[in-house]
Scaffold this active site. Structure first.
Site, mmCIF file in Angstrom:
data_model
loop_
_atom_site.group_PDB
_atom_site.id
_atom_site.type_symbol
_atom_site.label_atom_id
_atom_site.label_comp_id
_atom_site.label_asym_id
_atom_site.label_seq_id
_atom_site.Cartn_x
_atom_site.Cartn_y
_atom_site.Cartn_z
ATOM 1 N N LYS A 127 0.805 -1.220 0.000
ATOM 2 C CA LYS A 127 0.000 0.000 0.000
ATOM 3 C C LYS A 127 0.839 1.270 0.000
ATOM 4 C CE LYS A 127 -4.458 -1.744 1.202
ATOM 5 N NZ LYS A 127 -5.530 -1.937 2.168
ATOM 6 N N ARG A 151 -4.086 -10.060 4.433
ATOM 7 C CA ARG A 151 -4.473 -10.012 3.016
ATOM 8 C C ARG A 151 -3.280 -9.494 2.216
ATOM 9 N NH1 ARG A 151 -6.518 -6.441 -0.635
ATOM 10 N NH2 ARG A 151 -8.072 -7.224 -2.104
HETATM 11 C C1 7PM Z 1 -4.733 0.308 -4.711
HETATM 12 C C2 7PM Z 1 -4.830 0.590 -3.365
HETATM 13 C C3 7PM Z 1 -5.179 -0.869 -5.216
HETATM 14 C C4 7PM Z 1 -5.381 -0.333 -2.532
HETATM 15 C C5 7PM Z 1 -5.733 -1.793 -4.397
HETATM 16 C C6 7PM Z 1 -5.846 -1.518 -3.047
HETATM 17 C C7 7PM Z 1 -8.302 -4.165 1.427
HETATM 18 C C8 7PM Z 1 -9.365 -4.855 0.859
HETATM 19 C C9 7PM Z 1 -8.347 -3.678 -0.663
HETATM 20 C C10 7PM Z 1 -8.061 -4.286 2.839
HETATM 21 C C11 7PM Z 1 -9.952 -5.767 2.897
HETATM 22 C C12 7PM Z 1 -5.500 -3.741 -2.294
HETATM 23 C C13 7PM Z 1 -6.327 -2.516 -2.091
HETATM 24 N N1 7PM Z 1 -7.671 -3.459 0.455
HETATM 25 N N2 7PM Z 1 -10.185 -5.660 1.573
HETATM 26 N N3 7PM Z 1 -9.382 -4.534 -0.455
HETATM 27 N N4 7PM Z 1 -8.920 -5.095 3.512
HETATM 28 N N5 7PM Z 1 -10.740 -6.544 3.651
HETATM 29 O O1 7PM Z 1 -4.373 -3.746 -1.783
HETATM 30 O O2 7PM Z 1 -7.158 -3.674 3.432
HETATM 31 O O3 7PM Z 1 -5.943 -4.690 -2.963
HETATM 32 S S1 7PM Z 1 -8.015 -2.927 -2.203
#
Ligand code: 7PM
Length: 261
Positions: free
Chosen positions: A206, A240
């Site tokens: 992130k 995750r």
């Molecule tokens: C850009 C920034 C692309 C962030 C994708 C993301 C989470 C999630 C995501 C989390 C849960 C990623 C994120 N982050 N679901 N979906 N917890 N439960 O890293 O922190 O995929 S999207």
């Protein structure tokens, strides 16, 4: 929990075409690396992202869920969606976990659906919506506010008939949070553990890790490992991540060191 993004920018032949078999192969590889859960998502929740139509999200997600289970994945298949129709179709196809970043606020019927199917779920905190959330996040006390939000969402889920044992909670790193907010949540994770639910953390690659290290998205594994180890020490139990094997090794060594003496 391994991340399986099924968006045209993740698995394509260079154009807009979605390569379902490449996505399935990647999901199987995540399970092979030791993921207990594979989280299949067809809607990007990245900051500033626009919405994806229901039909398009169904087209991306359902064949991948079906393919993973047909191949005998041997891991829990999770659907990352805030849409009722997408969750229902994924559960019909054999998914047993719903990861809804809106914690059932986008689709009120979601809690009843999860209850009816006996599925597991993750309820995540987000301030604002994906389009605007990183503009000016503000809290008096980020940890207390996230904890009380999650307490209310768990109560709502339980009221809809979901068994408490099937509910995981998540502070939502990066979802309406500054670098300082993210660090304070990580530091004070034990206060979220007070809710008595399993804690999921998603810090993988992130942008706050980029802000702290100066590294681009593809170079944030070491930072992801650091936050995951800290989170384990502070009570998290679900991670995750994109890089399952590396994070798993770090967590295995950490867990063995902490509990065996
Ligand atoms: C850009 C920034 C692309 C962030 C994708 C993301 C989470 C999630 C995501 C989390 C849960 C990623 C994120 N982050 N679901 N979906 N917890 N439960 O890293 O922190 O995929 S999207």
């Amino acid at each position: 929990m391994g991340i399986l993004n099924v968006t045209p920018d993740s698995f394509s032949d260079g154009g807009r075409y979605l390569d379902v078999s490449a996505a399935i192969a990647h999901g199987l590889a995540l399970a092979g690396e030791g993921a207990a859960i594979v989280d299949v998502g067809g809607e990007s929740t990245r900051p500033g992202a626009g919405a994806v139509a229901v039909a398009e999200e169904l087209r991306r997600v359902v064949p991948v869920v079906e393919g993973l289970l047909a191949a005998g994945i041997g891991a829990t298949v999770s659907v990352d969606t805030s849409k009722l129709e997408v969750a229902r179709a994924a559960l019909d196809a054999g998914a047993t976990f719903v990861n809804d970043v809106t914690a059932f606020r986008a689709a009120p019927g979601m809690a009843a659906l999860v209850a009816e199917r006996g599925a597991e779920c993750c309820l995540m905190h987000m301030q604002g919506d994906p389009r605007t959330m990183q503009r000016e996040p503000r809290y008096d006390d980020v940890v207390i506010e996230v904890r009380e939000f999650l307490r209310e969402r768990v109560a709502c889920a339980v009221a809809a008939g979901i068994e408490p044992e099937r509910i995981v909670v998540d502070p939502g790193f990066g979802f309406g949070k500054t670098v300082e907010h993210n660090l304070e949540l990580l530091e004070r994770l034990p206060e979220l553990a007070e809710l008595g639910q399993p804690l999921l953390v998603g810090t993988s690659r992130k942008s706050f890790l980029g802000a702290l290290t100066g590294r681009g998205e593809a170079e944030r594994l070491a930072a992801t490992i650091a936050t995951s180890v800290i989170a384990l020490l502070r009570g998290a139990s679900v991670f995750r991540v994109h890089d399952v094997a590396a994070v798993r090794d770090a967590l295995a060594v950490t867990a063995a060191t902490v509990s065996e003496r």
